[in-house]
Design a protein around this motif. Structure first.
Motif, PDB file in Angstrom:
ATOM      1  N   ALA A  45       0.841  -1.205   0.000  1.00 58.60           N
ATOM      2  CA  ALA A  45       0.000   0.000   0.000  1.00 58.60           C
ATOM      3  C   ALA A  45       0.874   1.253   0.000  1.00 58.60           C
ATOM      4  N   MET A  46       1.971   1.191   0.759  1.00 63.26           N
ATOM      5  CA  MET A  46       2.819   2.373   0.900  1.00 63.26           C
ATOM      6  C   MET A  46       3.508   2.757  -0.399  1.00 63.26           C
ATOM      7  N   ILE A  47       3.782   1.782  -1.258  1.00 63.20           N
ATOM      8  CA  ILE A  47       4.449   2.102  -2.525  1.00 63.20           C
ATOM      9  C   ILE A  47       3.558   3.037  -3.337  1.00 63.20           C
ATOM     10  N   ARG A  48       2.314   2.663  -3.465  1.00 65.17           N
ATOM     11  CA  ARG A  48       1.389   3.500  -4.227  1.00 65.17           C
ATOM     12  C   ARG A  48       1.160   4.846  -3.535  1.00 65.17           C
ATOM     13  N   ILE A  49       1.001   4.800  -2.224  1.00 63.75           N
ATOM     14  CA  ILE A  49       0.731   6.034  -1.486  1.00 63.75           C
ATOM     15  C   ILE A  49       1.899   7.011  -1.616  1.00 63.75           C
ATOM     16  N   CYS A  50       3.132   6.490  -1.521  1.00 64.08           N
ATOM     17  CA  CYS A  50       4.294   7.376  -1.627  1.00 64.08           C
ATOM     18  C   CYS A  50       4.379   8.041  -2.994  1.00 64.08           C
ATOM     19  N   LYS A  51       4.025   7.309  -4.020  1.00 60.03           N
ATOM     20  CA  LYS A  51       4.049   7.914  -5.358  1.00 60.03           C
ATOM     21  C   LYS A  51       3.086   9.086  -5.414  1.00 60.03           C
ATOM     22  N   GLU A  52       1.894   8.888  -4.863  1.00 61.34           N
ATOM     23  CA  GLU A  52       0.903   9.967  -4.924  1.00 61.34           C
ATOM     24  C   GLU A  52       1.288  11.124  -4.005  1.00 61.34           C
ATOM     25  N   GLU A  53       1.860  10.804  -2.849  1.00 64.51           N
ATOM     26  CA  GLU A  53       2.281  11.869  -1.931  1.00 64.51           C
ATOM     27  C   GLU A  53       3.373  12.730  -2.570  1.00 64.51           C
ATOM     28  N   SER A  54       4.257  12.071  -3.275  1.00 69.25           N
ATOM     29  CA  SER A  54       5.345  12.785  -3.923  1.00 69.25           C
ATOM     30  C   SER A  54       4.791  13.763  -4.954  1.00 69.25           C
ATOM     31  N   PHE A  55       3.764  13.317  -5.645  1.00 69.31           N
ATOM     32  CA  PHE A  55       3.065  14.157  -6.620  1.00 69.31           C
ATOM     33  C   PHE A  55       2.401  15.352  -5.914  1.00 69.31           C
ATOM     34  N   HIS A  56       1.778  15.090  -4.768  1.00 67.27           N
ATOM     35  CA  HIS A  56       1.139  16.179  -4.021  1.00 67.27           C
ATOM     36  C   HIS A  56       2.163  17.207  -3.565  1.00 67.27           C
ATOM     37  N   GLN A  57       3.330  16.707  -3.149  1.00 64.71           N
ATOM     38  CA  GLN A  57       4.345  17.633  -2.669  1.00 64.71           C
ATOM     39  C   GLN A  57       4.774  18.571  -3.785  1.00 64.71           C
ATOM     40  N   ARG A  58       4.938  18.016  -4.955  1.00 65.08           N
ATOM     41  CA  ARG A  58       5.336  18.840  -6.100  1.00 65.08           C
ATOM     42  C   ARG A  58       4.255  19.866  -6.431  1.00 65.08           C
ATOM     43  N   GLN A  59       3.013  19.430  -6.376  1.00 65.38           N
ATOM     44  CA  GLN A  59       1.920  20.365  -6.674  1.00 65.38           C
ATOM     45  C   GLN A  59       1.879  21.498  -5.656  1.00 65.38           C
ATOM     46  N   GLY A  60       2.102  21.167  -4.382  1.00 63.63           N
ATOM     47  CA  GLY A  60       2.103  22.198  -3.346  1.00 63.63           C
ATOM     48  C   GLY A  60       3.233  23.186  -3.573  1.00 63.63           C
ATOM     49  N   TYR A  61       4.390  22.653  -3.865  1.00 64.67           N
ATOM     50  CA  TYR A  61       5.564  23.504  -4.090  1.00 64.67           C
ATOM     51  C   TYR A  61       5.358  24.388  -5.315  1.00 64.67           C
ATOM     52  N   GLU A  62       4.761  23.827  -6.332  1.00 65.93           N
ATOM     53  CA  GLU A  62       4.498  24.602  -7.561  1.00 65.93           C
ATOM     54  C   GLU A  62       3.505  25.730  -7.296  1.00 65.93           C
ATOM     55  N   LEU A  63       2.505  25.493  -6.444  1.00 64.91           N
ATOM     56  CA  LEU A  63       1.577  26.566  -6.059  1.00 64.91           C
ATOM     57  C   LEU A  63       2.345  27.693  -5.370  1.00 64.91           C
ATOM     58  N   LEU A  64       3.250  27.316  -4.450  1.00 62.63           N
ATOM     59  CA  LEU A  64       4.011  28.336  -3.720  1.00 62.63           C
ATOM     60  C   LEU A  64       4.922  29.118  -4.664  1.00 62.63           C
ATOM     61  N   MET A  65       5.554  28.419  -5.593  1.00 62.56           N
ATOM     62  CA  MET A  65       6.403  29.090  -6.589  1.00 62.56           C
ATOM     63  C   MET A  65       5.588  30.131  -7.357  1.00 62.56           C
ATOM     64  N   THR A  66       4.382  29.734  -7.757  1.00 60.60           N
ATOM     65  CA  THR A  66       3.513  30.651  -8.505  1.00 60.60           C
ATOM     66  C   THR A  66       3.133  31.844  -7.637  1.00 60.60           C
TER      67      THR A  66
END
Lengths: 310, 293
Positions: free
Chosen positions: A147-168
Motif C-alpha cells: 500500500a505504501m508504494i502507491r501512497i508514496c508515489k501519490e504523496e510525492s506528486f502532491h508535494q510537487r503540486q504544493g511547491y508549484e503553487l508556492l512558486m507561482t
C-alpha cells in the motif's frame, strides 16, 4: 522449525510477513495500531485542505486540490483494507477514532488560515510524510508495504503540486508572497514534530526496528527532512523560522533548533488548536451517514434472500 | 527495486517537465481551433457554452461541499470523482465560451468575475442538498438529463462541442449509474430510507420542467445543428426514471412541465442557492485582485 522460528527467519531474511502467516500477537497489535493511525491520519487529513476546495481561487487549483483530497480518501481506504487483513474491522477502527481511543497525526489539528496553507501543507507536511513513509515501503508486513508504494508515489506528486503553487504565489503580488511566508512560519515547527518525539523519548522504536516495521529512528528522519527542505526553501525565497538553522560542514548536515516538545505533547494528548473540531466533524459525518449504511445493508440482505429463494 | 528513490525525486530540481504532469496546462483548450462553425451566431454559441458549463460548475460546487461528509469512504471517493468530472467539463465549456466571445475572458474570469444574473445554469444545479437522499435524487435527475443531452451533442456541427460531449458521455454514464444505484438502495432499504428517498424525489420534481424547455438560444442553435433541443430528451429521461424508481419501489414523482414557472436559470433568474454558491466560490479570488494562481 517452530512457527516462531519461521517468523523470525522471515524478518531476518528481509522477506514479507503475509496475512495468513503466523505472527506474534504483539506484532499483530503493533501493525494494526500503526496502520490504523495512518489510515485515520489520511481521513482526518482531508479536513484542513478540504475546507479550501470550494474557495480555491482558480479552477485549475480547485481541480488539483479536489483530486488531492480524493487521493487521501483513497489512501485511507487502502490502509483500512490493509488493517483488515490483520483481522481488524473498518467500522470498529472508525469508532475507536471518534471515541478518541486511537490517534492520528497531530499535524492535522492545526488550522488552515489562507490558501497559501494549501501549498505549504503540500510542500512541508506531505514532504515530512514522505520522509516517514518511504522507508515503510520496506515494512516487513506485506500488505502495508505494498500500500505504501502507491501512497508514496501519490504523496510525492502532491508535494510537487504544493511547491508549484508556492512558486507561482511567490511570483505574484507582495500580499501573496507575505501569505506564503506566514504559512511557512506557522507550519515549519509542527512539520518537524511529525517525526515524533526525540529518540530518547520514543519507547516503541527499538521493538519496531527489530521487527522491521520501522527502518529509521525519529531523529534520523527529522534530519533527513531538514536537509532536504532547506535548499527548497532557498529556491522558493522564504525564510524558515529557526535562527539556529545552519549548515554544519563537519557533520555534513544542517543544525537546527529544538521543537517545542511540550506543545507536541499537548497536541497529541488532545489539547491542540482543533482536536475537538476535527473529531466532531468526523463523528458527525459518521452519524449522519448511519441511516444510509443501514439502508444499503438492508437492501443487500433483501437481495441475498431473493436470490436464495429463486 | 529501490524504494528510497523517492528521496532523489524530491530534491531533483532539474526536471521541470515532471512538475507539469497533470497540473501544467493552464488553458484546457490550448491548441484546439477556435473557429465558429458556419450557421452559428457567436453570441448564441457563447451563451450555449455558458449554459452547459455553468450547469457543471455549479453542481460540481454542491458536490464539493460533500467532501469529508460522505456516509462511507467509497462514496467519499465517488462523489469527489463526479465533482471532478463536472469541474473538468465546466473548464472546457467556459474556456470555449471565452474563446468564441473573443473579449479576452478565460475560464477563471468567467467563473469568478460574473455576478449571479450572468450565470445560465438550470435551477436544479444550484440547490443545496438537505441530506444524502437529496444528493442522489438530484444527481440522478441531472445525470439522466445530461447524459441524454451529451449523447446527442456528440454529433454537433461544432467539432469542439462534439468532442467535449463525447468525453462527457463516458463520465456522466458513470454518474447516472452511481446515482441510480443509491436511489434503488435507499428506496428499497429501510422504512426510514424509503421515506427520505421519496421525499427527496418529490423535492426535485418541481425543478425538472426547466430541463426540457428550450431557451431561444438553444432553439436557434438546435436549428443550425449545433445544439440539442432539450424537449427531445424527455422520452429517454422519463423511461430511465421510471425504471430506476420501479427498482427502488418508489413512485415516479409527478412533475409539472411549467415548473419552475416563468423565466428561470437559463435566463439568469436564480434563487438563494446560486447566491450561496457564488459567495463561497468567488470569495478568495475576488479578495485578492491581481493575484496569480
Amino acid at each position: 522449525m517452530t512457527t516462531e522460528q519461521v517468523f523470525a527467519s522471515t524478518i531476518e531474511r528481509d522477506q514479507r510477513v503475509e496475512p495468513r502467516d503466523w505472527m506474534p500477537d504483539g506484532y499483530r497489535r503493533t501493525m494494526i495500531r500503526q496502520i490504523a493511525q495512518h489510515a485515520h491520519s489520511e481521513i482526518i487529513g482531508m479536513q484542513p485542505e478540504g475546507e479550501w476546495i470550494t474557495r480555491a481561487p482558480s479552477l485549475r487549483r480547485k481541480a488539483i486540490l479536489l483530486a488531492k483530497v480524493q487521493d487521501e480518501a483513497g489512501h485511507g481506504l487502502y490502509l483500512y483494507s490493509a488493517a483488515e487483513t490483520l483481522g481488524a474491522d473498518r467500522g470498529d477502527l472508525t469508532r475507536r477514532l471518534i471515541e478518541g481511543r486511537q490517534k492520528y497525526s497531530s499535524i492535522f489539528n492545526y488550522p488552515t488560515r489562507t490558501f497559501a496553507d494549501v501549498g505549504v501543507i503540500g510542500w512541508l507536511v506531505d514532504g515530512a510524510a514522505i520522509c516517514n513513509q518511504v522507508p515503510l515501503c520496506r515494512s516487513s508486513y506485506g500488505p502495508y508495504a505494498r500500500a505504501m508504494i502507491r501512497i508514496c508515489k501519490e504523496e510525492s506528486f502532491h508535494q510537487r503540486q504544493g511547491y508549484e503553487l508556492l512558486m507561482t504565489m511567490m511570483r505574484g503580488t507582495p500580499e501573496q508572497r507575505a501569505m506564503v511566508q506566514d504559512a511557512t512560519d506557522r507550519w515549519w515547527w509542527p512539520s518537524l514534530m511529525m517525526f515524533g518525539p526525540p529518540d530518547a523519548d520514543s519507547p516503541n522504536t527499538a521493538q519496531s526496528m527489530a521487527w522491521k516495521v520501522k527502518r529509521h529512528t525519529n531523529d534520523e528522519l527529522r534530519q533527513r527532512f531538514v536537509d532536504m527542505t532547506v535548499p527548497q526553501a532557498e529556491a522558493l525565497g522564504v525564510t524558515l523560522p529557526d535562527p539556529e538553522l545552519a549548515w554544519n560542514a563537519e557533520r555534513g548536515h544542517y543544525d537546527f533548533g529544538t521543537p517545542d516538545w511540550a506543545e507536541l505533547k499537548r497536541v497529541i494528548s488532545g489539547d491542540g488548536p482543533l482536536n475537538a473540531q476535527r473529531i466532531a466533524h468526523r463523528r458527525r459525518a459518521d452519524e449522519e451517514g448511519a441511516w444510509v449504511r443501514e439502508a444499503a445493508a438492508a437492501h443487500a440482505a433483501k437481495r441475498a434472500t431473493g436470490r436464495a429463494a429463486t | 527495486m529501490s524504494f528510497d528513490d523517492a528521496y532523489q525525486a524530491l530534491t531533483d530540481h532539474d526536471d521541470d517537465a515532471r512538475w507539469a504532469y497533470g497540473t501544467g496546462f493552464t488553458d484546457p483548450l490550448a491548441g484546439v481551433p477556435t473557429d465558429v462553425p458556419d450557421g452559428a451566431d457567436p453570441g448564441d454559441l457563447t451563451a450555449y457554452c455558458l449554459m452547459l458549463g455553468d450547469d457543471a460548475l455549479v453542481l460540481s460546487h454542491r458536490l464539493q461541499q460533500w467532501v469529508t461528509r460522505a456516509p462511507e469512504l467509497e462514496d467519499e471517493l465517488a462523489v469527489a470523482n463526479i465533482a471532478l468530472d463536472l469541474l473538468g467539463q465546466a473548464r472546457l465549456l467556459l474556456s470555449r465560451a471565452g474563446a468564441v466571445e473573443g473579449a479576452g475572458r478565460d475560464e477563471d474570469a468567467l467563473a469568478y468575475h460574473r455576478d449571479a444574473g450572468d450565470f445560465r445554469n438550470v435551477l436544479l444545479a444550484e440547490r443545496a442538498d438537505a441530506d444524502f437522499a437529496h444528493l442522489v435524487a438530484r444527481l440522478l435527475v441531472f445525470a439522466t438529463w445530461r447524459l441524454a443531452l451529451l449523447d446527442r451533442l456528440s454529433a454537433s456541427g461544432d467539432p469542439v462541442l462534439a468532442a467535449v460531449a463525447a468525453k462527457g458521455v463516458k463520465e456522466v454514464t458513470y454518474h447516472r449509474e452511481y446515482a441510480a444505484g443509491w436511489v434503488v438502495r435507499l428506496g428499497d432499504g429501510t422504512e426510514l430510507s424509503h421515506r427520505r428517498m421519496s421525499d427527496a424525489m418529490a423535492a426535485v420534481a418541481p425543478l425538472t420542467g426547466e430541463l426540457f424547455r428550450a431557451h431561444p438560444v438553444e432553439a436557434r442553435l438546435a436549428g443550425a445543428g449545433i445544439a440539442v433541443d432539450p424537449g427531445a430528451l424527455r422520452p429517454e429521461f422519463d423511461a430511465v426514471l421510471a425504471q430506476v424508481c420501479a427498482a427502488g419501489t418508489l413512485t415516479v414523482p409527478a412533475a409539472d412541465p411549467a415548473d419552475p414557472a416563468g423565466p428561470a436559470g437559463r435566463h439568469g433568474v436564480h434563487g438563494d442557492g446560486l447566491a450561496a454558491v457564488l459567495g463561497e466560490l468567488q470569495a478568495v479570488a475576488r479578495s485578492l485582485p491581481g493575484s496569480t494562481w
